[in-house]
Design an enzyme around this catalytic site. Sequence first.
Site, mmCIF file in Angstrom:
data_model
loop_
_atom_site.group_PDB
_atom_site.id
_atom_site.type_symbol
_atom_site.label_atom_id
_atom_site.label_comp_id
_atom_site.label_asym_id
_atom_site.label_seq_id
_atom_site.Cartn_x
_atom_site.Cartn_y
_atom_site.Cartn_z
ATOM 1 N N HIS A 208 4.100 0.773 -0.396
ATOM 2 C CA HIS A 208 5.239 -0.560 0.373
ATOM 3 C C HIS A 208 4.705 -1.475 1.138
ATOM 4 O O HIS A 208 3.650 -1.619 1.122
ATOM 5 C CB HIS A 208 6.171 0.112 1.643
ATOM 6 C CG HIS A 208 5.294 0.431 2.999
ATOM 7 N ND1 HIS A 208 4.650 2.498 2.577
ATOM 8 C CD2 HIS A 208 5.216 0.378 4.247
ATOM 9 C CE1 HIS A 208 4.231 2.289 3.659
ATOM 10 N NE2 HIS A 208 3.726 1.555 4.496
ATOM 11 N N HIS B 274 3.047 -4.257 4.029
ATOM 12 C CA HIS B 274 2.678 -4.946 5.774
ATOM 13 C C HIS B 274 2.590 -6.726 5.566
ATOM 14 O O HIS B 274 1.858 -6.727 4.632
ATOM 15 C CB HIS B 274 1.851 -4.521 6.301
ATOM 16 C CG HIS B 274 2.579 -3.301 6.362
ATOM 17 N ND1 HIS B 274 3.454 -1.984 7.023
ATOM 18 C CD2 HIS B 274 1.397 -1.927 6.001
ATOM 19 C CE1 HIS B 274 3.516 -1.122 7.248
ATOM 20 N NE2 HIS B 274 2.518 -0.782 6.373
ATOM 21 N N GLU C 192 -1.021 -3.821 11.446
ATOM 22 C CA GLU C 192 0.909 -3.379 10.976
ATOM 23 C C GLU C 192 1.361 -4.265 10.648
ATOM 24 O O GLU C 192 2.388 -4.787 9.961
ATOM 25 C CB GLU C 192 0.936 -2.030 10.433
ATOM 26 C CG GLU C 192 -0.333 -1.284 9.480
ATOM 27 C CD GLU C 192 -0.274 -0.237 9.417
ATOM 28 O OE1 GLU C 192 0.921 0.269 8.973
ATOM 29 O OE2 GLU C 192 -0.847 0.647 7.803
ATOM 30 N N CYS D 133 5.527 6.845 5.256
ATOM 31 C CA CYS D 133 4.709 5.699 4.134
ATOM 32 C C CYS D 133 3.946 6.378 2.435
ATOM 33 O O CYS D 133 2.652 5.607 2.606
ATOM 34 C CB CYS D 133 3.870 5.398 5.103
ATOM 35 S SG CYS D 133 4.664 5.012 6.562
ATOM 36 N N HIS E 77 0.982 -0.862 0.183
ATOM 37 C CA HIS E 77 0.158 0.157 0.372
ATOM 38 C C HIS E 77 0.710 0.426 0.061
ATOM 39 O O HIS E 77 2.171 1.614 0.513
ATOM 40 C CB HIS E 77 -0.757 -0.138 1.162
ATOM 41 C CG HIS E 77 -0.662 0.199 2.725
ATOM 42 N ND1 HIS E 77 -1.280 0.569 3.553
ATOM 43 C CD2 HIS E 77 0.328 0.784 2.606
ATOM 44 C CE1 HIS E 77 -0.751 0.409 5.018
ATOM 45 N NE2 HIS E 77 0.872 1.057 4.844
ATOM 46 N N HIS F 108 -2.172 -9.930 -0.967
ATOM 47 C CA HIS F 108 -1.295 -10.104 -2.769
ATOM 48 C C HIS F 108 -1.618 -9.337 -3.104
ATOM 49 O O HIS F 108 -1.703 -9.394 -4.906
ATOM 50 C CB HIS F 108 -0.942 -10.884 -2.762
ATOM 51 C CG HIS F 108 -0.124 -11.876 -1.894
ATOM 52 N ND1 HIS F 108 -0.273 -12.492 -0.707
ATOM 53 C CD2 HIS F 108 1.171 -12.850 -2.459
ATOM 54 C CE1 HIS F 108 0.431 -13.389 0.067
ATOM 55 N NE2 HIS F 108 1.845 -13.354 -1.023
HETATM 56 N N1 LIG Z 1 -2.768 5.974 12.687
HETATM 57 C C1 LIG Z 1 -1.241 5.367 11.427
HETATM 58 N N2 LIG Z 1 -0.256 5.658 11.529
HETATM 59 C C2 LIG Z 1 0.473 5.191 11.003
HETATM 60 C C3 LIG Z 1 0.073 3.967 9.059
HETATM 61 C C4 LIG Z 1 -1.823 4.096 9.858
HETATM 62 O O1 LIG Z 1 -2.194 2.819 9.177
HETATM 63 N N3 LIG Z 1 -1.912 4.310 10.364
HETATM 64 N N4 LIG Z 1 0.745 3.964 8.740
HETATM 65 C C5 LIG Z 1 1.505 4.357 8.482
HETATM 66 C C6 LIG Z 1 2.455 3.176 7.437
HETATM 67 O O2 LIG Z 1 1.691 2.591 6.669
HETATM 68 C C7 LIG Z 1 4.045 3.233 7.651
HETATM 69 O O3 LIG Z 1 4.527 1.400 6.528
HETATM 70 C C8 LIG Z 1 4.019 2.592 9.122
HETATM 71 O O4 LIG Z 1 5.374 2.560 9.721
HETATM 72 P P1 LIG Z 1 5.679 2.513 10.762
HETATM 73 O O5 LIG Z 1 5.260 2.301 12.159
HETATM 74 O O6 LIG Z 1 7.120 2.907 11.148
HETATM 75 O O7 LIG Z 1 6.342 0.071 10.426
HETATM 76 P P2 LIG Z 1 7.167 -0.566 9.495
HETATM 77 O O8 LIG Z 1 6.515 -1.557 9.070
HETATM 78 O O9 LIG Z 1 6.771 0.464 8.444
HETATM 79 O O10 LIG Z 1 8.073 -0.535 10.435
HETATM 80 P P3 LIG Z 1 9.683 -0.544 9.913
HETATM 81 O O11 LIG Z 1 10.147 -1.234 11.868
HETATM 82 O O12 LIG Z 1 9.796 1.211 10.340
HETATM 83 O O13 LIG Z 1 10.498 -0.839 9.454
HETATM 84 C C9 LIG Z 1 2.219 5.177 8.674
HETATM 85 N N5 LIG Z 1 1.950 5.457 10.523
#
Ligand SMILES: Nc1nc2c(c(=O)[nH]1)N=C([C@H](O)[C@H](O)COP(=O)(O)OP(=O)(O)OP(=O)(O)O)CN2
Length: 141
Positions: A56, A58, A130, A52, A41, A95
Amino acid sequence: MTTHVKPAHLESSTPASTEPTSQASKSVTRIGRTYRFESAHHLPLLPEGHKCKNVHGHNYRVEVIVSGALDARGFVMDFAEIDAEILPLIRKVDHRLLNDVEGLENPTAEIIATWFLQRITGCQSVRVYENDDCWAEVKIA
Ligand SMILES: Nc1nc2c(c(=O)[nH]1)N=C([C@H](O)[C@H](O)COP(=O)(O)OP(=O)(O)OP(=O)(O)O)CN2
């Protein structure tokens, strides 16, 4: 001579009952089931430079909770009936690029949870993870 007086709160003329309490009749039964899917997404409403905003992926986890009275089987709902409602939804998102799915053009965890809740009969709440640490939950008020 010392006289031992039982404190008033320990005085009881009747032995402790093993009958169900009236609280039990006011209780609500909830059941839950967990599903997983992997998707890509991007979040188009985030500012340039936010990581984001880029595509990327999840490994999502979805926890679905259904509540209600027990039926003649002693079920709120057969877990297999929950599967029948949710697995077609999981197939729509697994997917995929979530942004391409109708209703998920801005697929935040919050909006994904709402998307599931609105499509599941009798569903009380949905929590979307996520990853292990970040989740969003939506509940019927
Ligand atoms: N309230 C929300 N905040 C965020 C969302 C969301 O859906 N609701 N989504 C994102 C992004 O999808 C982002 O990819 C999430 O980032 P993060 O938490 O850092 O997760 P990662 O899998 O990227 O973890 P890493 O440890 O950085 O690899 C952001 N905020």
